[in-house]
Scaffold this motif. Structure first.
Motif, short mmCIF file in Angstrom:
data_model
loop_
_atom_site.label_atom_id
_atom_site.label_comp_id
_atom_site.label_asym_id
_atom_site.label_seq_id
_atom_site.Cartn_x
_atom_site.Cartn_y
_atom_site.Cartn_z
N THR A 272 0.83 -1.21 0.00
CA THR A 272 0.00 0.00 0.00
C THR A 272 0.86 1.25 0.00
OG1 THR A 272 -1.80 -1.14 1.12
CG2 THR A 272 -1.79 1.27 1.27
N GLY A 273 1.89 1.25 0.84
CA GLY A 273 2.81 2.39 0.86
C GLY A 273 3.53 2.58 -0.46
N VAL A 274 3.98 1.48 -1.05
CA VAL A 274 4.68 1.54 -2.34
C VAL A 274 3.75 2.08 -3.42
CG1 VAL A 274 5.67 0.10 -4.16
CG2 VAL A 274 6.42 -0.21 -1.80
N LEU A 275 2.53 1.59 -3.47
CA LEU A 275 1.56 2.06 -4.47
C LEU A 275 1.24 3.54 -4.27
CD1 LEU A 275 -0.82 -1.03 -4.57
CD2 LEU A 275 0.76 -0.30 -6.38
N SER B 258 -3.81 9.54 -14.85
CA SER B 258 -4.56 8.28 -14.83
C SER B 258 -3.77 7.18 -14.11
CB SER B 258 -4.88 7.82 -16.25
OG SER B 258 -5.65 8.78 -16.92
N ALA B 259 -2.47 7.12 -14.36
CA ALA B 259 -1.62 6.13 -13.69
C ALA B 259 -1.59 6.40 -12.18
CB ALA B 259 -0.21 6.16 -14.27
N ALA B 260 -1.53 7.67 -11.79
CA ALA B 260 -1.53 8.02 -10.37
C ALA B 260 -2.83 7.58 -9.71
CB ALA B 260 -1.32 9.52 -10.19
N VAL B 261 -3.96 7.90 -10.34
CA VAL B 261 -5.27 7.53 -9.79
C VAL B 261 -5.38 6.01 -9.68
CG1 VAL B 261 -7.76 7.53 -10.28
CG2 VAL B 261 -6.43 9.64 -10.52
N ALA B 262 -4.93 5.30 -10.70
CA ALA B 262 -4.98 3.83 -10.66
C ALA B 262 -4.17 3.29 -9.48
CB ALA B 262 -4.45 3.25 -11.97
N ASN B 263 -3.01 3.86 -9.22
CA ASN B 263 -2.20 3.40 -8.10
C ASN B 263 -2.83 3.73 -6.75
OD1 ASN B 263 0.53 2.05 -8.76
ND2 ASN B 263 0.25 3.60 -10.35
N LEU C 120 -2.92 -9.12 -8.08
CA LEU C 120 -2.72 -9.37 -9.51
C LEU C 120 -2.79 -8.07 -10.31
CD1 LEU C 120 -4.90 -12.60 -10.00
CD2 LEU C 120 -2.41 -12.43 -10.24
N ALA C 121 -3.74 -7.23 -9.96
CA ALA C 121 -3.89 -5.95 -10.66
C ALA C 121 -2.67 -5.05 -10.40
CB ALA C 121 -5.17 -5.25 -10.21
N SER C 122 -2.19 -5.03 -9.17
CA SER C 122 -1.01 -4.21 -8.84
C SER C 122 0.21 -4.66 -9.63
CB SER C 122 -0.70 -4.29 -7.35
OG SER C 122 -1.75 -3.76 -6.60
N ALA C 123 0.44 -5.97 -9.67
CA ALA C 123 1.59 -6.49 -10.41
C ALA C 123 1.41 -6.25 -11.91
CB ALA C 123 1.76 -7.98 -10.13
N GLY C 124 0.21 -6.48 -12.42
CA GLY C 124 -0.04 -6.31 -13.86
C GLY C 124 0.10 -4.88 -14.32
N ILE C 125 -0.47 -3.95 -13.56
CA ILE C 125 -0.39 -2.54 -13.94
C ILE C 125 1.05 -2.03 -13.83
CG2 ILE C 125 -1.07 -0.20 -13.24
CD1 ILE C 125 -3.90 -1.35 -12.82
N LEU D 1 3.18 -0.64 -16.96
CA LEU D 1 3.79 0.70 -16.99
C LEU D 1 5.30 0.62 -17.24
CD1 LEU D 1 1.77 2.40 -14.12
CD2 LEU D 1 1.70 2.98 -16.55
N ILE D 2 5.94 -0.39 -16.69
CA ILE D 2 7.37 -0.58 -16.97
C ILE D 2 7.57 -0.91 -18.45
CG2 ILE D 2 9.37 -2.08 -16.56
CD1 ILE D 2 8.43 -2.24 -13.61
N ALA D 3 6.72 -1.77 -19.00
CA ALA D 3 6.82 -2.14 -20.42
C ALA D 3 6.60 -0.92 -21.33
CB ALA D 3 5.82 -3.24 -20.75
N ILE D 4 5.62 -0.09 -20.99
CA ILE D 4 5.37 1.12 -21.77
C ILE D 4 6.57 2.05 -21.69
CG2 ILE D 4 3.97 3.24 -21.88
CD1 ILE D 4 1.56 1.47 -21.03
N TYR D 5 7.16 2.17 -20.52
CA TYR D 5 8.33 3.02 -20.35
C TYR D 5 9.49 2.53 -21.23
CZ TYR D 5 12.23 5.49 -18.30
OH TYR D 5 13.33 6.27 -18.13
N ILE D 6 9.75 1.22 -21.18
CA ILE D 6 10.84 0.65 -21.99
C ILE D 6 10.57 0.87 -23.48
CG2 ILE D 6 11.97 -1.50 -22.68
CD1 ILE D 6 11.62 -2.41 -19.72
#
Length: 145
Positions: A12-15, A57-62, A80-85, A89-94
């Motif tokens: 929760t803190g990390v997100l 949108s990424a901030a709100v999702a987290n 699962l949603a936390s790991a997937g999102i 986001l890492i894949a989009i960044y790369i």
């Protein structure tokens, strides 16, 4: 299952931190968009506005995922949603730094906030995987007993 509560609170803190970082990035993109608009550069302005919207949108999702993880009671879906999102986001960044992504193209700048967010997203993936493993192990032990 004290260990799982610690993992849930840590995740929760990390997100939440990831959400805050994305808010900072969105603000930076918005400020850039205002500067470009003032200079009359319209094409770049639209790109910056898209990026700001994406980061908000990424901030709100987290933030939502952080709330769901705290509320979940041995439910793997928020993990699962936390790991997937985070992985997405890492894949989009790369992709944005190598082959390019629609609207934005290839970005060449790697900033401090980029690295911070990717580090915390990797931590979110690891914590999520550990939590899912613990929940499934607990469920399997419960079924056997």
């Amino acid at each position: 299952m004290r260990n799982n509560k610690l993992i849930a609170y840590s995740l929760t803190g990390v997100l939440f931190i990831i959400g805050v970082v994305y808010c900072l990035v969105a603000n930076s993109e918005y400020e850039d968009s205002k500067e470009l608009d003032a200079m009359g550069i319209k094409g770049e302005t639209a790109e910056k506005q898209f990026e700001a919207t994406f980061f908000v949108s990424a901030a709100v999702a987290n933030f939502i995922l952080a709330a769901l993880v705290i509320k979940s009671n041995r439910n793997v879906i928020p993990y699962l949603a936390s790991a997937g999102i985070s992985a997405g986001l890492i894949a989009i960044y790369i992709a944005s730094r190598t082959v390019g992504v629609p609207v934005v193209g290839v970005e060449y700048y790697v900033g401090r906030l980029d690295l911070i967010s990717k580090g915390f997203q990797a931590a979110a993936i690891v914590l999520s995987v550990i939590a899912i493993h613990n929940i499934r192990k607990f469920t399997a032990l419960k079924e056997v007993a």
